[in-house]
Design an enzyme around this catalytic site. Structure first.
Site, PDB file in Angstrom:
ATOM      1  CG  ASP A  10      63.440  31.036  33.569  1.00 42.91           C
ATOM      2  OD1 ASP A  10      62.311  31.542  33.438  1.00 42.91           O
ATOM      3  OD2 ASP A  10      63.820  30.046  32.921  1.00 42.91           O
ATOM      4  CG  ASP A  12      58.814  26.488  32.926  1.00 42.12           C
ATOM      5  OD1 ASP A  12      58.367  25.456  33.451  1.00 42.12           O
ATOM      6  OD2 ASP A  12      58.148  27.527  32.780  1.00 42.12           O
TER       7      ASP A  12
END
Length: 221
Positions: A10, A12
Site C-alpha cells: 500500500d 499511504d
C-alpha cells in the site's frame, strides 16, 4: 509461510508518511472557511479513508454539493503540494534496496488515483524502481476488493500465494487475503487502530520495515 517471490505495498501509511501534506491540504480548505488549522497527529487516523474520509472527519457537516466543492478544492491543493513534507518511512529505503538486491520484484497497490500517485512516486525516487503500480482508477473496483491485488500479481507474473501484500489498513488486509496473498500488517501506519486478532490471524506483524526483511530471509531459506 510460503516462499516470497514478490512484495506489494500500500502507499499511504505503509511506504509513505503522507499525512503532513494531506492535512495541509485539509487545512487549506478549512482556512478558506474561516476555520482553525488541525494538528497532523489528530487527523492521521483518517488518512487511509481517502479524501472523502479526511474531509468528512475534519470539516463541519454540509450538503452534498458543498461537500463536493470542498473535495475539489482539497484535491486541487493536494495535487500541487503532494510531496512537500511527505517522506518515506524510516527503513523503507533499506527494505526496497534489500528486495532489489535479492531479485524480488515489488509493486504498489493503492486506492489513490493515478494522477496523484505517479507524481508522488517520481518525487520519492520510486517511479522507475517499482515493477508495477495499480491505482485507485486502474480498475472499477478498489480495495478491499481483491481485484487490484490480483491484477498486481498478474502483472508481476507471480502467484498470489508467493506474494506478500503489505498494508496498514483493514481494507489492505481484506483485499490481500481475498486475493490469496500472504499478509503483512503494518502497525506504524495510520489504520492499525482498526485491526483485531481475527482479522490478523496468520499475518506478519510489522512494527518496522526491517521486520519484512527478516521474514523474507526466513521464508526464502
Amino acid at each position: 509461510m510460503n516462499r516470497i517471490d514478490a512484495v506489494l505495498f500500500d502507499l499511504d501509511g505503509t511506504l509513505l508518511d503522507s499525512a503532513p501534506d494531506l492535512v495541509a491540504a485539509l487545512n487549506f480548505v478549512r482556512q478558506g472557511e474561516g476555520l482553525e488549522a488541525l494538528e497532523v497527529q489528530s487527523m492521521s487516523q483518517h488518512i487511509s479513508h481517502g479524501a472523502a474520509g479526511l474531509i468528512g472527519a475534519g470539516m463541519p457537516t454540509v450538503d452534498e454539493q458543498q461537500f463536493e466543492s470542498r473535495k475539489s478544492r482539497f484535491l486541487e491543493r493536494y495535487a500541487q503540494n503532494s510531496f512537500v513534507h511527505s517522506k518515506l518511512y524510516d527503513g523503507i529505503s533499506d527494505l526496497l534496496a534489500f528486495l532489489e538486491e535479492s531479485g524480488i520484484p515489488w509493486g504498489v497497490v493503492t486506492n489513490k488515483v493515478k494522477a496523484l500517485t505517479m507524481p508522488i512516486l517520481q518525487a520519492a525516487g520510486l517511479g522507475a524502481r517499482t515493477s508495477c503500480v495499480v491505482c485507485g482508477d486502474t480498475l472499477a473496483r478498489n480495495k478491499p476488493d481483491p481485484a487490484p491485488v490480483a491484477l498486481a500479481c498478474k502483472l508481476l507474473r507471480v502467484r498470489a500465494m508467493h506474494t506478500l501484500f503489505v498494508g496498514d489498513d483493514v481494507r489492505d488486509i481484506q483485499a490481500g487475503r481475498a486475493a490469496g496473498t500472504q499478509i503483512a500488517a503494518v502497525h506504524y501506519g495510520y489504520g492499525s487502530a482498526g485491526f483485531n486478532p481475527d482479522l490478523l490471524a496468520g499475518s506478519i506483524h510489522v512494527n518496522h520495515p526491517s521486520d519484512i526483511i527478516d521474514q523474507v530471509k526466513i521464508s526464502n531459506v
